[in-house]
Scaffold this motif. Structure first.
Motif, PDB file in Angstrom:
ATOM      1  N   ARG A 306       0.843  -1.198   0.000  1.00 18.57           N
ATOM      2  CA  ARG A 306       0.000   0.000   0.000  1.00 18.57           C
ATOM      3  C   ARG A 306       0.872   1.240   0.000  1.00 18.57           C
ATOM      4  O   ARG A 306       1.871   1.314   0.702  1.00 18.57           O
ATOM      5  N   PHE A 307       0.457   2.222  -0.810  1.00 20.31           N
ATOM      6  CA  PHE A 307       1.255   3.426  -0.994  1.00 20.31           C
ATOM      7  C   PHE A 307       0.629   4.628  -0.313  1.00 20.31           C
ATOM      8  O   PHE A 307      -0.594   4.745  -0.234  1.00 20.31           O
ATOM      9  N   LYS A 308       1.506   5.493   0.163  1.00 26.35           N
ATOM     10  CA  LYS A 308       1.078   6.733   0.794  1.00 26.35           C
ATOM     11  C   LYS A 308       1.750   7.897   0.074  1.00 26.35           C
ATOM     12  O   LYS A 308       2.885   7.773  -0.362  1.00 26.35           O
ATOM     13  N   PRO A 309       1.055   9.030  -0.064  1.00 23.55           N
ATOM     14  CA  PRO A 309      -0.311   9.277   0.400  1.00 23.55           C
ATOM     15  C   PRO A 309      -1.344   8.535  -0.438  1.00 23.55           C
ATOM     16  O   PRO A 309      -1.070   8.164  -1.584  1.00 23.55           O
ATOM     17  N   SER A 310      -2.511   8.324   0.124  1.00 24.71           N
ATOM     18  CA  SER A 310      -3.593   7.667  -0.609  1.00 24.71           C
ATOM     19  C   SER A 310      -4.089   8.591  -1.710  1.00 24.71           C
ATOM     20  O   SER A 310      -4.113   9.817  -1.554  1.00 24.71           O
ATOM     21  N   LEU A 311      -4.488   7.994  -2.821  1.00 21.60           N
ATOM     22  CA  LEU A 311      -4.931   8.775  -3.980  1.00 21.60           C
ATOM     23  C   LEU A 311      -6.439   8.915  -4.060  1.00 21.60           C
ATOM     24  O   LEU A 311      -6.946   9.700  -4.869  1.00 21.60           O
ATOM     25  N   PHE A 312      -7.164   8.157  -3.231  1.00 19.56           N
ATOM     26  CA  PHE A 312      -8.626   8.164  -3.305  1.00 19.56           C
ATOM     27  C   PHE A 312      -9.206   8.234  -1.896  1.00 19.56           C
ATOM     28  O   PHE A 312      -8.703   7.584  -0.983  1.00 19.56           O
ATOM     29  N   GLN A 313     -10.272   9.016  -1.763  1.00 20.12           N
ATOM     30  CA  GLN A 313     -10.905   9.217  -0.470  1.00 20.12           C
ATOM     31  C   GLN A 313     -12.382   8.854  -0.523  1.00 20.12           C
ATOM     32  O   GLN A 313     -13.079   9.187  -1.490  1.00 20.12           O
ATOM     33  N   HIS A 314     -12.834   8.146   0.503  1.00 17.40           N
ATOM     34  CA  HIS A 314     -14.258   7.834   0.629  1.00 17.40           C
ATOM     35  C   HIS A 314     -14.998   9.098   1.047  1.00 17.40           C
ATOM     36  O   HIS A 314     -14.656   9.728   2.040  1.00 17.40           O
ATOM     37  N   MET A 315     -16.017   9.490   0.260  1.00 13.82           N
ATOM     38  CA  MET A 315     -16.730  10.732   0.577  1.00 13.82           C
ATOM     39  C   MET A 315     -18.191  10.494   0.935  1.00 13.82           C
ATOM     40  O   MET A 315     -18.887  11.409   1.359  1.00 13.82           O
ATOM     41  N   GLY A 316     -18.699   9.275   0.756  1.00 12.73           N
ATOM     42  CA  GLY A 316     -20.101   9.010   1.050  1.00 12.73           C
ATOM     43  C   GLY A 316     -20.387   9.074   2.543  1.00 12.73           C
ATOM     44  O   GLY A 316     -19.579   8.617   3.357  1.00 12.73           O
ATOM     45  N   TYR A 317     -21.510   9.643   2.883  1.00 13.64           N
ATOM     46  CA  TYR A 317     -21.927   9.687   4.290  1.00 13.64           C
ATOM     47  C   TYR A 317     -22.873   8.541   4.607  1.00 13.64           C
ATOM     48  O   TYR A 317     -22.905   8.040   5.722  1.00 13.64           O
ATOM     49  N   TYR A 318     -23.634   8.104   3.596  1.00  7.84           N
ATOM     50  CA  TYR A 318     -24.578   7.005   3.778  1.00  7.84           C
ATOM     51  C   TYR A 318     -24.142   5.807   2.942  1.00  7.84           C
ATOM     52  O   TYR A 318     -23.786   5.930   1.779  1.00  7.84           O
TER      53      TYR A 318
END
Length: 486
Positions: A306-318
């Motif tokens: 696994r690489f840092k920094p992460s390139l994708f972020q979870h944005m869903g609240y539901y």
């Protein structure tokens, strides 16, 4: 009399040999029988015997659910041939087959949510965070995996209106798989004591992903899976390409660019058919992100890369499951992560006393691991010999960790060298130029190409004073003023 005795003796010998042959045959049969039983027993109880367990489950399903033969053929045809594609007729809801192969396919599968819908924002983020040159190398495949035709039609209409130019340019495809191709989703066994509707949801999701992977198998060289509620970092494709280049010559199955769920998991496209079959075979056993761990391990990649920094972020609240709250965030995500180091291919070596398996290679990557050596003495070094001479624009070295803040390089310098001598195993530079000293365990320098007039063959971290503390080199980052393959 002598002749009669000889004949009788011969008959007795023949009977004896016949009896021995019979005994040998019986013994052989018995032995083979025992061997077969043992092998069957081993197959039934072998610790990682997932495939056999899947076969047994298919048999149980056939007996208890009376599978429709046509549906069975559609869903599980040629499972023995893991390298072949699954025979499915996909519906193109928007876009047409790609005219040429791309570098990277981005796949995401979406269903109707009870609360919130993030699909359009996810697609928007993919395109907005990519440069024009990057857009030429990607294809985005969206699978609308809900059986509600009205919802699918509405989503296609919205996607077509907002991203018409990407569809026309052949960068965006929207597909759908008819319900008839799906295996049984009701009455599945309740592993982990999950409620029945949860089992159905995660099992269908496995099949959704399998069908998506199958479709994308021949579209590009590499494939990355996203979820439908994701925000991307700027120029993520350039970052991915740098990482792939840095791993050239090493074996990997999955590279991870996010630590959450099924987000940012990268594969070679040639592995997609096997992964699709794997998800289908065990679709009711466990969630997809757990299955991925087994798949990676079965193909002999035991550790997470696994690489840092992460390139994708979870944005869903539901969540897409019952609209439940899902506030998970990747704290390693950086919106502006285009400044990822190149770290061109190199040989790494040290004369320090290495602790356990924290070897030199673990410092020279973006993976979340590090080099750890026992108390170094003055004159000890950590050396990097590049495979090709390079021009460097920036260097950054970080020592110590948050929980071992004293295991830093207290007194040290960074040097670059030229003129390599020696064979492949013992290559080193004959002359070195010192670029500066470490301060508080760290070193950083920019505009190196303006300070060093020669192409750099080597780089080394030199211990200038002995220390009692051990040394952790957490990361070594090298930026080149030109890409390594130029």
């Amino acid at each position: 009399v002598t002749l009669l005795y000889a004949v009788l003796h011969m008959r007795h010998s023949l009977k004896y040999f016949d009896k021995m042959r019979c005994l040998r045959k019986r013994s052989a049969v018995s032995f083979l029988g025992v061997l077969v039983v043992c092998l069957l027993f081993m197959n039934l109880y072998i610790e990682d015997g997932y495939v056999l367990e899947g076969d047994k489950q298919l048999i149980r399903e056939t007996a208890t659910h009376q599978l429709n033969p046509e549906r069975y053929v559609h869903s599980f045809k040629d499972l023995s041939n893991f390298s072949g594609s699954i025979n499915i007729s996909y519906r193109y809801l928007a876009g047409t087959p790609l005219p040429r192969k791309r570098y990277l396919t981005i796949g995401l599968s979406s269903v109707k949510r009870k609360k919130g819908n993030y699909l359009l924002e996810t697609i928007k983020s993919i395109f907005e965070q990519s440069s024009y040159e990057e857009l030429k190398e990607i294809a985005v495949v969206v699978q609308l995996a809900d059986f509600d035709s009205a919802w699918c039609e509405g989503m296609v209409r919205d996607i077509s209106q907002k991203f018409a130019h990407h569809i026309i340019a052949g960068r965006l495809i929207v597909i759908h798989v008819p319900e008839d191709y799906y295996p049984v989703l009701d009455g599945l066994k309740r592993n982990y004591n999950d409620p029945e509707d949860r089992v159905k949801f995660r099992s269908k999701q496995n099949v959704d992903y399998a069908f998506l992977l199958n479709f994308c198998a021949n579209l590009s060289d590499y494939y990355v899976m996203l979820e439908d509620d994701v925000r991307c970092s700027k120029n993520f494709l350039t970052a991915v390409k740098k990482v792939i280049t840095s791993r050239e010559g090493s074996y990997w199955v999955t590279l991870e660019f996010s630590k959450l769920g099924y987000i940012g998991k990268l594969y070679h496209s040639h592995d997609l058919p096997r992964l699709a079959h794997f998800l289908l075979m065990f679709y009711q056993e466990m969630p997809c992100d757990w299955l991925l761990i087994h798949f990676r391990g079965l193909l002999a990649q035991k550790e997470v890369i696994r690489f840092k920094p992460s390139l994708f972020q979870h944005m869903g609240y539901y969540s897409s499951y019952k609209g439940a709250e899902n506030k998970l965030k990747d704290d390693d995500f950086e919106e502006e992560s285009f400044d990822i180091p190149d770290n061109p291919p190199a040989n790494l070596h040290t004369n320090m006393n290495v602790f356990e398996n924290y070897e030199a290679s673990k410092a020279y990557s973006s993976i979340d691991e590090y080099f750890w050596g026992k108390a170094p003495s003055s004159g000890d070094f950590y050396g990097i010999v590049f495979e090709k001479p390079i021009k460097i624009s920036k260097i950054k070295v970080v020592t110590g960790t948050e929980d071992r803040q004293n295991d830093i390089l207290h007194h040290g310098a960074l040097e670059v060298g030229e003129k390599i001598v020696g064979n492949k195993k013992g290559r080193q530079c004959t002359t070195y130029l010192r670029l500066g000293e470490f301060k508080n365990g760290n070193f950083e320098i920019t505009d190196v190409e303006h300070k060093v007039l020669f192409d750099i063959n080597c780089m080394r971290i030199l211990v200038t004073k002995s220390q009692k503390e051990w040394l952790i080199i957490r990361s070594i980052s090298v930026w080149t003023s030109q890409t390594p393959n130029q």
